[in-house]
Design a protein around this motif. Structure first.
Motif, PDB file in Angstrom:
ATOM      1  N   GLY A  46       0.869  -1.161   0.000  1.00 38.78           N
ATOM      2  CA  GLY A  46       0.000   0.000   0.000  1.00 38.78           C
ATOM      3  C   GLY A  46       0.907   1.212   0.000  1.00 38.78           C
ATOM      4  O   GLY A  46       1.978   1.198   0.623  1.00 38.78           O
ATOM      5  N   ILE A  47       0.509   2.243  -0.713  1.00 36.93           N
ATOM      6  CA  ILE A  47       1.385   3.391  -0.861  1.00 36.93           C
ATOM      7  C   ILE A  47       0.554   4.667  -0.967  1.00 36.93           C
ATOM      8  O   ILE A  47      -0.561   4.644  -1.488  1.00 36.93           O
ATOM      9  CB  ILE A  47       2.294   3.195  -2.093  1.00 36.93           C
ATOM     10  CG1 ILE A  47       3.448   4.163  -2.086  1.00 36.93           C
ATOM     11  CG2 ILE A  47       1.528   3.223  -3.375  1.00 36.93           C
ATOM     12  CD1 ILE A  47       4.592   3.743  -2.984  1.00 36.93           C
ATOM     13  N   GLY A  48       1.118   5.750  -0.460  1.00 32.40           N
ATOM     14  CA  GLY A  48       0.458   7.039  -0.597  1.00 32.40           C
ATOM     15  C   GLY A  48       0.290   7.381  -2.069  1.00 32.40           C
ATOM     16  O   GLY A  48       1.214   7.209  -2.867  1.00 32.40           O
ATOM     17  N   PHE A  49      -0.910   7.812  -2.434  1.00 33.84           N
ATOM     18  CA  PHE A  49      -1.237   8.061  -3.842  1.00 33.84           C
ATOM     19  C   PHE A  49      -2.383   9.063  -3.882  1.00 33.84           C
ATOM     20  O   PHE A  49      -3.320   8.963  -3.086  1.00 33.84           O
ATOM     21  CB  PHE A  49      -1.668   6.743  -4.498  1.00 33.84           C
ATOM     22  CG  PHE A  49      -1.705   6.757  -5.989  1.00 33.84           C
ATOM     23  CD1 PHE A  49      -0.558   6.499  -6.722  1.00 33.84           C
ATOM     24  CD2 PHE A  49      -2.889   7.020  -6.668  1.00 33.84           C
ATOM     25  CE1 PHE A  49      -0.586   6.493  -8.109  1.00 33.84           C
ATOM     26  CE2 PHE A  49      -2.926   7.025  -8.048  1.00 33.84           C
ATOM     27  CZ  PHE A  49      -1.768   6.761  -8.776  1.00 33.84           C
ATOM     28  N   PRO A  50      -2.353  10.031  -4.793  1.00 33.82           N
ATOM     29  CA  PRO A  50      -3.425  11.027  -4.849  1.00 33.82           C
ATOM     30  C   PRO A  50      -4.799  10.379  -5.050  1.00 33.82           C
ATOM     31  O   PRO A  50      -5.002   9.609  -5.983  1.00 33.82           O
ATOM     32  CB  PRO A  50      -3.052  11.899  -6.052  1.00 33.82           C
ATOM     33  CG  PRO A  50      -1.586  11.688  -6.238  1.00 33.82           C
ATOM     34  CD  PRO A  50      -1.311  10.286  -5.800  1.00 33.82           C
ATOM     35  N   LYS A  51      -5.717  10.701  -4.163  1.00 35.83           N
ATOM     36  CA  LYS A  51      -7.066  10.135  -4.220  1.00 35.83           C
ATOM     37  C   LYS A  51      -7.759  10.407  -5.550  1.00 35.83           C
ATOM     38  O   LYS A  51      -8.422   9.540  -6.104  1.00 35.83           O
ATOM     39  CB  LYS A  51      -7.899  10.761  -3.100  1.00 35.83           C
ATOM     40  CG  LYS A  51      -8.634   9.797  -2.240  1.00 35.83           C
ATOM     41  CD  LYS A  51      -9.663  10.559  -1.431  1.00 35.83           C
ATOM     42  CE  LYS A  51      -9.438  10.374   0.029  1.00 35.83           C
ATOM     43  NZ  LYS A  51     -10.510  10.939   0.836  1.00 35.83           N
ATOM     44  N   GLU A  52      -7.561  11.614  -6.072  1.00 36.86           N
ATOM     45  CA  GLU A  52      -8.246  12.001  -7.304  1.00 36.86           C
ATOM     46  C   GLU A  52      -7.716  11.263  -8.535  1.00 36.86           C
ATOM     47  O   GLU A  52      -8.364  11.245  -9.574  1.00 36.86           O
ATOM     48  CB  GLU A  52      -8.182  13.518  -7.521  1.00 36.86           C
ATOM     49  CG  GLU A  52      -6.786  14.090  -7.599  1.00 36.86           C
ATOM     50  CD  GLU A  52      -6.117  14.373  -6.257  1.00 36.86           C
ATOM     51  OE1 GLU A  52      -4.981  14.854  -6.280  1.00 36.86           O
ATOM     52  OE2 GLU A  52      -6.705  14.102  -5.196  1.00 36.86           O
ATOM     53  N   GLU A  53      -6.563  10.627  -8.425  1.00 38.79           N
ATOM     54  CA  GLU A  53      -5.989   9.874  -9.548  1.00 38.79           C
ATOM     55  C   GLU A  53      -6.150   8.358  -9.400  1.00 38.79           C
ATOM     56  O   GLU A  53      -5.833   7.603 -10.304  1.00 38.79           O
ATOM     57  CB  GLU A  53      -4.494  10.206  -9.683  1.00 38.79           C
ATOM     58  CG  GLU A  53      -4.226  11.658 -10.023  1.00 38.79           C
ATOM     59  CD  GLU A  53      -2.748  11.992 -10.031  1.00 38.79           C
ATOM     60  OE1 GLU A  53      -1.910  11.073 -10.152  1.00 38.79           O
ATOM     61  OE2 GLU A  53      -2.429  13.190  -9.907  1.00 38.79           O
ATOM     62  N   ARG A  54      -6.635   7.929  -8.253  1.00 40.43           N
ATOM     63  CA  ARG A  54      -6.697   6.499  -7.933  1.00 40.43           C
ATOM     64  C   ARG A  54      -7.566   5.706  -8.906  1.00 40.43           C
ATOM     65  O   ARG A  54      -7.133   4.689  -9.462  1.00 40.43           O
ATOM     66  CB  ARG A  54      -7.182   6.325  -6.502  1.00 40.43           C
ATOM     67  CG  ARG A  54      -7.221   4.898  -6.041  1.00 40.43           C
ATOM     68  CD  ARG A  54      -7.437   4.764  -4.561  1.00 40.43           C
ATOM     69  NE  ARG A  54      -8.615   5.477  -4.096  1.00 40.43           N
ATOM     70  CZ  ARG A  54      -8.785   5.883  -2.848  1.00 40.43           C
ATOM     71  NH1 ARG A  54      -7.853   5.664  -1.939  1.00 40.43           N
ATOM     72  NH2 ARG A  54      -9.880   6.514  -2.495  1.00 40.43           N
ATOM     73  N   ALA A  55      -8.793   6.130  -9.141  1.00 44.42           N
ATOM     74  CA  ALA A  55      -9.709   5.388 -10.022  1.00 44.42           C
ATOM     75  C   ALA A  55      -9.145   5.261 -11.432  1.00 44.42           C
ATOM     76  O   ALA A  55      -9.235   4.195 -12.052  1.00 44.42           O
ATOM     77  CB  ALA A  55     -11.083   6.047 -10.050  1.00 44.42           C
ATOM     78  N   ALA A  56      -8.552   6.332 -11.938  1.00 40.03           N
ATOM     79  CA  ALA A  56      -7.971   6.303 -13.289  1.00 40.03           C
ATOM     80  C   ALA A  56      -6.803   5.328 -13.366  1.00 40.03           C
ATOM     81  O   ALA A  56      -6.661   4.587 -14.344  1.00 40.03           O
ATOM     82  CB  ALA A  56      -7.525   7.696 -13.705  1.00 40.03           C
ATOM     83  N   ALA A  57      -5.954   5.296 -12.334  1.00 40.72           N
ATOM     84  CA  ALA A  57      -4.810   4.384 -12.324  1.00 40.72           C
ATOM     85  C   ALA A  57      -5.273   2.928 -12.287  1.00 40.72           C
ATOM     86  O   ALA A  57      -4.744   2.081 -13.012  1.00 40.72           O
ATOM     87  CB  ALA A  57      -3.901   4.685 -11.132  1.00 40.72           C
ATOM     88  N   ILE A  58      -6.277   2.648 -11.471  1.00 38.53           N
ATOM     89  CA  ILE A  58      -6.800   1.278 -11.361  1.00 38.53           C
ATOM     90  C   ILE A  58      -7.438   0.851 -12.678  1.00 38.53           C
ATOM     91  O   ILE A  58      -7.241  -0.277 -13.138  1.00 38.53           O
ATOM     92  CB  ILE A  58      -7.795   1.169 -10.185  1.00 38.53           C
ATOM     93  CG1 ILE A  58      -7.046   1.353  -8.868  1.00 38.53           C
ATOM     94  CG2 ILE A  58      -8.532  -0.164 -10.215  1.00 38.53           C
ATOM     95  CD1 ILE A  58      -7.948   1.559  -7.665  1.00 38.53           C
ATOM     96  N   ALA A  59      -8.175   1.754 -13.316  1.00 38.28           N
ATOM     97  CA  ALA A  59      -8.821   1.434 -14.594  1.00 38.28           C
ATOM     98  C   ALA A  59      -7.801   1.231 -15.711  1.00 38.28           C
ATOM     99  O   ALA A  59      -7.939   0.327 -16.537  1.00 38.28           O
ATOM    100  CB  ALA A  59      -9.797   2.539 -14.975  1.00 38.28           C
ATOM    101  N   ALA A  60      -6.752   2.045 -15.721  1.00 40.30           N
ATOM    102  CA  ALA A  60      -5.751   1.967 -16.789  1.00 40.30           C
ATOM    103  C   ALA A  60      -4.798   0.791 -16.619  1.00 40.30           C
ATOM    104  O   ALA A  60      -4.361   0.203 -17.612  1.00 40.30           O
ATOM    105  CB  ALA A  60      -4.955   3.271 -16.848  1.00 40.30           C
ATOM    106  N   TYR A  61      -4.475   0.436 -15.384  1.00 39.39           N
ATOM    107  CA  TYR A  61      -3.494  -0.627 -15.116  1.00 39.39           C
ATOM    108  C   TYR A  61      -4.020  -1.582 -14.044  1.00 39.39           C
ATOM    109  O   TYR A  61      -3.473  -1.663 -12.944  1.00 39.39           O
ATOM    110  CB  TYR A  61      -2.157  -0.027 -14.660  1.00 39.39           C
ATOM    111  CG  TYR A  61      -1.574   0.948 -15.640  1.00 39.39           C
ATOM    112  CD1 TYR A  61      -0.902   0.504 -16.779  1.00 39.39           C
ATOM    113  CD2 TYR A  61      -1.708   2.319 -15.457  1.00 39.39           C
ATOM    114  CE1 TYR A  61      -0.377   1.396 -17.690  1.00 39.39           C
ATOM    115  CE2 TYR A  61      -1.174   3.227 -16.359  1.00 39.39           C
ATOM    116  CZ  TYR A  61      -0.514   2.756 -17.471  1.00 39.39           C
ATOM    117  OH  TYR A  61       0.004   3.650 -18.377  1.00 39.39           O
ATOM    118  N   PRO A  62      -5.079  -2.345 -14.339  1.00 43.75           N
ATOM    119  CA  PRO A  62      -5.682  -3.216 -13.319  1.00 43.75           C
ATOM    120  C   PRO A  62      -4.762  -4.340 -12.844  1.00 43.75           C
ATOM    121  O   PRO A  62      -4.956  -4.865 -11.748  1.00 43.75           O
ATOM    122  CB  PRO A  62      -6.927  -3.769 -14.012  1.00 43.75           C
ATOM    123  CG  PRO A  62      -6.647  -3.645 -15.467  1.00 43.75           C
ATOM    124  CD  PRO A  62      -5.768  -2.434 -15.618  1.00 43.75           C
TER     125      PRO A  62
END
Length: 113
Positions: A46-62
Motif C-alpha cells: 500500500g502506498i500514498g497516492f493522490p485520491k483524485e488519480e486512484r480510479a484512473a490508475a486502477i482502470a488503466a493498469y488493473p
C-alpha cells in the motif's frame, strides 16, 4: 519483480523516513505518517497516492494497481502488485508517496529544486 530489498534501496537516505514493524507488517513512515506498507506476504504494498488519480490508475493498469481496503478508501492510498513493477516504477511511486508526507522544503532540497 521488485522486493523488500529494492524498496529499502529506494527509501534509504530519504530525509525523515524510517522503517518500522507494526503487527508483523513492514511500514515506512515520515513522523507518524505511513507512506508505504508491505502486505504480510510481501506481494503487494500500500502506498500514498493522490485520491483524485486512484480510479484512473486502477482502470488503466488493473494488473498493477488495486483499490485500497474499505478502511483505507478515505486516505490517499492505493495498493500495488509488486510482481508487475520494475525498479524504475517502484522508485517513482515511492518517491512520490514520500514527497506527499514531507514538508515541501525538505522535498525541494532532496530533489535539488
Amino acid at each position: 519483480m521488485v522486493d523488500l530489498e529494492d524498496i529499502r534501496a529506494v527509501t534509504e537516505g530519504l530525509p525523515r523516513s524510517y522503517e518500522v514493524v507494526v503487527r508483523d507488517r513492514i511500514k515506512f513512515r515520515v513522523g507518524q505518517i505511513v507512506y508505504l506498507a508491505l502486505s504480510r506476504d510481501e506481494k503487494t504494498m500500500g502506498i500514498g497516492f493522490p485520491k483524485e488519480e486512484r480510479a484512473a490508475a486502477i482502470a488503466a493498469y488493473p494488473e498493477k494497481f488495486l483499490p485500497p481496503s474499505k478502511a483505507d478508501e478515505r486516505y490517499k492510498w492505493i495498493e500495488v502488485n509488486l510482481a508487475v513493477l520494475d525498479e524504475e516504477e517502484l522508485r517513482e511511486l515511492v518517491l512520490e508517496a514520500w514527497r506527499m508526507c514531507v514538508p515541501k522544503k525538505v522535498a525541494a532540497e532532496y530533489f535539488g529544486e
